[in-house]
Design a protein around this motif. Structure first.
Motif, PDB file in Angstrom:
ATOM      1  N   GLN A   8       5.096   3.122   9.720  1.00  0.00           N
ATOM      2  CA  GLN A   8       3.588   2.767   9.071  1.00  0.00           C
ATOM      3  C   GLN A   8       3.637   1.235   8.746  1.00  0.00           C
ATOM      4  N   ILE A   9       4.952   0.610   8.366  1.00  0.00           N
ATOM      5  CA  ILE A   9       4.629  -0.723   7.842  1.00  0.00           C
ATOM      6  C   ILE A   9       4.507  -1.637   9.212  1.00  0.00           C
ATOM      7  N   THR A  10       5.173  -1.195  10.135  1.00  0.00           N
ATOM      8  CA  THR A  10       5.600  -2.141  11.262  1.00  0.00           C
ATOM      9  C   THR A  10       4.404  -1.972  12.256  1.00  0.00           C
ATOM     10  N   SER A  11       3.424  -0.967  11.985  1.00  0.00           N
ATOM     11  CA  SER A  11       2.249  -0.660  12.936  1.00  0.00           C
ATOM     12  C   SER A  11       1.070  -1.692  12.690  1.00  0.00           C
ATOM     13  N   VAL A  12       1.336  -2.876  11.871  1.00  0.00           N
ATOM     14  CA  VAL A  12       0.244  -3.874  11.844  1.00  0.00           C
ATOM     15  C   VAL A  12       0.059  -4.467  12.955  1.00  0.00           C
ATOM     16  N   ASN A  13      -1.464  -4.763  13.271  1.00  0.00           N
ATOM     17  CA  ASN A  13      -1.463  -5.518  14.507  1.00  0.00           C
ATOM     18  C   ASN A  13      -0.994  -6.842  14.386  1.00  0.00           C
ATOM     19  N   LEU A  14      -0.515  -7.238  15.668  1.00  0.00           N
ATOM     20  CA  LEU A  14      -0.051  -8.560  15.599  1.00  0.00           C
ATOM     21  C   LEU A  14      -0.692  -9.316  16.601  1.00  0.00           C
ATOM     22  N   GLU A  15      -0.848 -10.737  16.094  1.00  0.00           N
ATOM     23  CA  GLU A  15      -1.566 -11.695  16.706  1.00  0.00           C
ATOM     24  C   GLU A  15      -0.576 -12.210  18.031  1.00  0.00           C
ATOM     25  N   PRO A  16      -1.251 -12.527  19.003  1.00  0.00           N
ATOM     26  CA  PRO A  16      -0.636 -13.448  20.033  1.00  0.00           C
ATOM     27  C   PRO A  16       0.008 -14.606  19.587  1.00  0.00           C
ATOM     28  N   GLY A  17       1.249 -15.076  19.884  1.00  0.00           N
ATOM     29  CA  GLY A  17       1.782 -16.117  19.462  1.00  0.00           C
ATOM     30  C   GLY A  17       3.019 -16.174  18.396  1.00  0.00           C
ATOM     31  N   VAL A  18       2.897 -14.732  17.844  1.00  0.00           N
ATOM     32  CA  VAL A  18       3.733 -14.599  16.793  1.00  0.00           C
ATOM     33  C   VAL A  18       4.713 -13.626  17.213  1.00  0.00           C
ATOM     34  N   ASP A  19       6.228 -14.270  16.927  1.00  0.00           N
ATOM     35  CA  ASP A  19       7.134 -13.440  17.581  1.00  0.00           C
ATOM     36  C   ASP A  19       7.703 -12.508  16.288  1.00  0.00           C
ATOM     37  N   VAL A  20       8.070 -11.109  16.613  1.00  0.00           N
ATOM     38  CA  VAL A  20       8.737 -10.437  15.549  1.00  0.00           C
ATOM     39  C   VAL A  20      10.201  -9.920  15.982  1.00  0.00           C
ATOM     40  N   GLU A  21      10.991 -10.168  14.922  1.00  0.00           N
ATOM     41  CA  GLU A  21      12.469  -9.702  15.242  1.00  0.00           C
ATOM     42  C   GLU A  21      12.712  -8.560  13.947  1.00  0.00           C
TER      43      GLU A  21
ATOM     44  N   LYS B 149       0.910  -1.174   0.055  1.00  0.00           N
ATOM     45  CA  LYS B 149       0.027  -0.015  -0.067  1.00  0.00           C
ATOM     46  C   LYS B 149       0.786   1.116  -0.126  1.00  0.00           C
ATOM     47  N   ASN B 150       1.885   1.239   1.021  1.00  0.00           N
ATOM     48  CA  ASN B 150       2.854   2.311   0.838  1.00  0.00           C
ATOM     49  C   ASN B 150       3.848   2.505  -0.410  1.00  0.00           C
ATOM     50  N   LYS B 151       4.221   1.192  -1.190  1.00  0.00           N
ATOM     51  CA  LYS B 151       4.722   1.120  -2.282  1.00  0.00           C
ATOM     52  C   LYS B 151       4.294   1.970  -3.517  1.00  0.00           C
ATOM     53  N   GLN B 152       2.843   1.980  -3.633  1.00  0.00           N
ATOM     54  CA  GLN B 152       2.378   2.943  -4.663  1.00  0.00           C
ATOM     55  C   GLN B 152       2.962   4.503  -4.451  1.00  0.00           C
ATOM     56  N   ASN B 153       3.178   4.999  -3.385  1.00  0.00           N
ATOM     57  CA  ASN B 153       3.630   6.390  -3.175  1.00  0.00           C
ATOM     58  C   ASN B 153       5.096   6.467  -3.450  1.00  0.00           C
ATOM     59  N   LEU B 154       5.795   5.287  -3.333  1.00  0.00           N
ATOM     60  CA  LEU B 154       7.433   5.095  -3.549  1.00  0.00           C
ATOM     61  C   LEU B 154       7.630   4.376  -4.711  1.00  0.00           C
ATOM     62  N   GLU B 155       8.259   4.584  -5.643  1.00  0.00           N
ATOM     63  CA  GLU B 155       8.860   4.052  -6.746  1.00  0.00           C
ATOM     64  C   GLU B 155      10.032   2.921  -6.382  1.00  0.00           C
ATOM     65  N   ALA B 156      10.757   3.342  -5.621  1.00  0.00           N
ATOM     66  CA  ALA B 156      12.061   2.744  -5.351  1.00  0.00           C
ATOM     67  C   ALA B 156      11.915   1.550  -4.387  1.00  0.00           C
TER      68      ALA B 156
ATOM     69  N   LEU C  34      12.338  -5.705   3.225  1.00  0.00           N
ATOM     70  CA  LEU C  34      12.037  -4.458   2.572  1.00  0.00           C
ATOM     71  C   LEU C  34      13.314  -3.495   2.287  1.00  0.00           C
ATOM     72  N   TYR C  35      13.124  -2.668   1.489  1.00  0.00           N
ATOM     73  CA  TYR C  35      14.121  -1.687   0.978  1.00  0.00           C
ATOM     74  C   TYR C  35      13.329  -0.445   0.892  1.00  0.00           C
ATOM     75  N   SER C  36      13.247   0.532   2.005  1.00  0.00           N
ATOM     76  CA  SER C  36      12.414   1.614   2.113  1.00  0.00           C
ATOM     77  C   SER C  36      12.877   2.697   2.893  1.00  0.00           C
ATOM     78  N   PRO C  37      12.453   3.968   2.934  1.00  0.00           N
ATOM     79  CA  PRO C  37      13.042   5.300   3.639  1.00  0.00           C
ATOM     80  C   PRO C  37      12.766   4.904   5.093  1.00  0.00           C
ATOM     81  N   LYS C  38      13.250   5.818   5.899  1.00  0.00           N
ATOM     82  CA  LYS C  38      13.360   5.870   7.272  1.00  0.00           C
ATOM     83  C   LYS C  38      11.850   6.024   7.851  1.00  0.00           C
ATOM     84  N   GLN C  39      10.937   6.968   7.083  1.00  0.00           N
ATOM     85  CA  GLN C  39       9.866   7.218   7.626  1.00  0.00           C
ATOM     86  C   GLN C  39       8.703   6.391   7.584  1.00  0.00           C
ATOM     87  N   VAL C  40       8.843   5.390   6.537  1.00  0.00           N
ATOM     88  CA  VAL C  40       7.910   4.499   6.055  1.00  0.00           C
ATOM     89  C   VAL C  40       7.677   3.255   7.183  1.00  0.00           C
ATOM     90  N   VAL C  41       9.091   2.970   7.861  1.00  0.00           N
ATOM     91  CA  VAL C  41       9.101   1.884   8.410  1.00  0.00           C
ATOM     92  C   VAL C  41       8.187   1.832   9.459  1.00  0.00           C
TER      93      VAL C  41
END
Length: 126
Positions: free
Chosen positions: A108-121, A48-55, A99-106
């Motif tokens: 927005q992408i990682t603010s997804v609701n995570l379900e219990p039992g999934v570890d994210v690093e 969804k954020n990729k539509q705004n950024l070409e690279a 992902l290869y993205s700018p600092k400000q987009v990070v």
């Protein structure tokens, strides 16, 4: 891998430097359907954020081999009787998203609701 500086043209004709970062998201879980759901949500948010950024690039989810942890125990508590055994196992599933993205987009992408039992690093390298 070094950080890429891409000149992004602005409305007035001047260009500003945007620093792209390599972001590796590693997801681990014992429950496969919830892991796949979180992976698809992260990729949808990135695209969804990729539509705004070409690279910006999204690679994954890369499926790593499942680790199977087994424990074998005797059924009889005192050791007498026939030798019967219980075998328990736990499967650990792992996915990697690059992902290869700018600092400000990070955020927005990682603010997804995570379900219990999934570890994210999240590993960020410039």
């Amino acid at each position: 891998m070094s950080a890429q500086a891409v000149k992004k043209p602005t409305e007035k004709g001047a260009s500003e430097d945007v620093q792209y970062l390599k972001i590796r998201i590693t997801l681990t879980s014992r429950n496969l359907p919830t892991l796949e759901r979180v992976c698809s949500e992260l990729i949808k948010a990135a695209k969804k954020n990729k539509q705004n950024l070409e690279a910006m690039k999204v690679r994954g989810p890369a499926r790593l081999p499942t680790k199977v942890l087994t424990v074998t125990t005797r059924k009889a508590p005192n050791g007498e009787g026939t030798n019967t055994w219980d075998r328990y196992e736990m499967r650990i599933h792992k996915r990697i998203i690059d992902l290869y993205s700018p600092k400000q987009v990070v955020k927005q992408i990682t603010s997804v609701n995570l379900e219990p039992g999934v570890d994210v690093e999240v590993t960020i390298s410039s």
